[in-house]
Scaffold this active site. Structure first.
Site, short mmCIF file in Angstrom:
data_model
loop_
_atom_site.label_atom_id
_atom_site.label_comp_id
_atom_site.label_asym_id
_atom_site.label_seq_id
_atom_site.Cartn_x
_atom_site.Cartn_y
_atom_site.Cartn_z
N ASP A 17 2.68 -10.73 27.08
CA ASP A 17 4.05 -10.24 27.25
C ASP A 17 4.56 -10.52 28.67
OD1 ASP A 17 6.37 -9.02 26.51
OD2 ASP A 17 5.57 -6.99 26.43
N HIS A 34 8.09 -19.21 29.30
CA HIS A 34 7.19 -19.57 28.19
C HIS A 34 6.38 -20.81 28.53
CE1 HIS A 34 8.86 -16.39 25.92
NE2 HIS A 34 10.00 -16.96 25.64
N LEU A 128 -15.81 -21.89 22.49
CA LEU A 128 -14.79 -20.83 22.35
C LEU A 128 -13.91 -21.07 21.13
CD1 LEU A 128 -13.23 -18.39 23.83
CD2 LEU A 128 -11.64 -20.18 24.54
C1 FPP Z 1 6.41 -12.07 24.48
O1 FPP Z 1 7.54 -11.78 25.10
C2 FPP Z 1 5.98 -13.47 24.45
C3 FPP Z 1 6.27 -14.39 23.50
C4 FPP Z 1 7.10 -14.11 22.32
C5 FPP Z 1 5.79 -15.79 23.58
C6 FPP Z 1 4.46 -16.00 24.19
C7 FPP Z 1 4.18 -17.44 24.18
C8 FPP Z 1 3.45 -18.08 25.11
C9 FPP Z 1 2.80 -17.43 26.27
C10 FPP Z 1 3.25 -19.53 24.98
C11 FPP Z 1 2.05 -19.82 24.14
C12 FPP Z 1 2.17 -21.12 23.55
C13 FPP Z 1 1.17 -21.82 22.99
C14 FPP Z 1 1.50 -23.04 22.28
C15 FPP Z 1 -0.23 -21.45 23.08
P1 FPP Z 1 8.28 -12.36 26.40
O2 FPP Z 1 7.37 -13.18 27.18
O3 FPP Z 1 9.51 -13.01 25.92
O4 FPP Z 1 8.55 -11.07 27.24
P2 FPP Z 1 9.78 -10.32 27.88
O5 FPP Z 1 11.06 -10.81 27.32
O6 FPP Z 1 9.49 -8.92 27.50
O7 FPP Z 1 9.65 -10.56 29.34
#
Ligand code: FPP
Length: 238
Positions: A17, A34, A128
């Site tokens: 998150d 992201h 892993l």
């Molecule tokens: C949660 O909220 C996070 C997500 C919906 C996406 C998480 C995705 C990744 C870390 C990328 C992973 C990708 C791959 C291909 C492995 P948020 O980060 O939007 O949080 P917030 O809006 O609360 O700050």
């Protein structure tokens, strides 16, 4: 008395998150968070493997995340292709096995194809197990498992239901239960993640956002995990 099996974190799950908030705090678009978050998946997967974790299950996209803006959803759907293009060779060299949990049929065709290819390419690896939860939701998983079991029972291919049999219908079949669930970014919620699998997991909520979650923070979390007294419903140390 220390029982090594109870103290070892074989299966670590993470709710990654805070990418969006991290990016916003830097004056960048949420998608930039992201991207950094995806790069951090590589860093943490390598660190986790080195720290003895055998299964790492990461929440990359939930069944509820479709409610986000069209642009953000579309970016998150493109991210697996970018991610595996950049890192798949290294993952294969390190013996990582990629597994996807979630409903792949509802993903854009190109996203599902990239994910399936990563699974197939690495299926013989024994290092892993890097499990990516994509279009995953625990309620859906349990519902689908119940339906599949009912179908098998009806046609005579499944016997009476017990916990072990039910687990074989879950998307995490063949994986041990989660030992430790970490959520980054200070929120204290489970958000429909691995509800069956975390029945006896330890929970840790850390203030760092996912892009700030370094191998050092992971080490601290695993250290904290080892300090916990896991009783699995029993009584010890009396
Ligand atoms: C949660 O909220 C996070 C997500 C919906 C996406 C998480 C995705 C990744 C870390 C990328 C992973 C990708 C791959 C291909 C492995 P948020 O980060 O939007 O949080 P917030 O809006 O609360 O700050």
């Amino acid at each position: 008395m220390i029982d090594n099996n109870e103290k070892k974190c074989r299966h670590l799950a993470v709710i990654m998150d805070g990418n969006g908030r991290w990016a916003k705090a830097q004056g960048k678009p949420r998608t930039a968070g992201h991207m950094v978050g995806a790069d951090n998946v590589r860093t943490i997967a390598i660190a986790a493997a080195e720290m003895g974790v055998e299964y790492l299950t990461l929440y990359a996209f939930s069944t509820e995340n479709w409610k986000r803006s069209k642009d953000e959803v579309s970016y998150l759907m493109k991210l697996p292709a970018i991610f595996f293009k950049k890192y798949m060779k290294e993952f294969l060299d390190r013996g990582f096995r990629i597994r996807i949990i979630g409903e792949m049929d509802d993903l854009p065709e190109s996203t599902a194809a990239v994910l399936k290819e990563a699974e197939t390419e690495s299926e013989k690896n024994t290092g892993l197990s890097l499990n990516i939860a994509m279009n995953y939701g625990s309620h859906r998983e349990i519902l689908l498992a119940a339906k599949a079991y009912a179908e098998d029972y009806k046609n005579g291919s499944a016997g009476d239901l017990d916990e072990e049999l039910f687990e074989s219908y879950l998307m995490t079949k063949d994986m041990p239960p989660v030992d430790l669930l970490i959520r980054t970014s200070g929120e204290m919620r489970i958000s429909n993640y691995l509800l069956w699998q975390i029945a006896y997991a330890e929970l840790e909520f850390v203030p760092e956002s996912w892009p700030e979650f370094t191998p050092e923070v992971l080490r601290r979390c695993l250290e904290e995990f080892r300090q916990r007294d896991r009783r699995f419903g029993g009584v010890k140390n009396v």
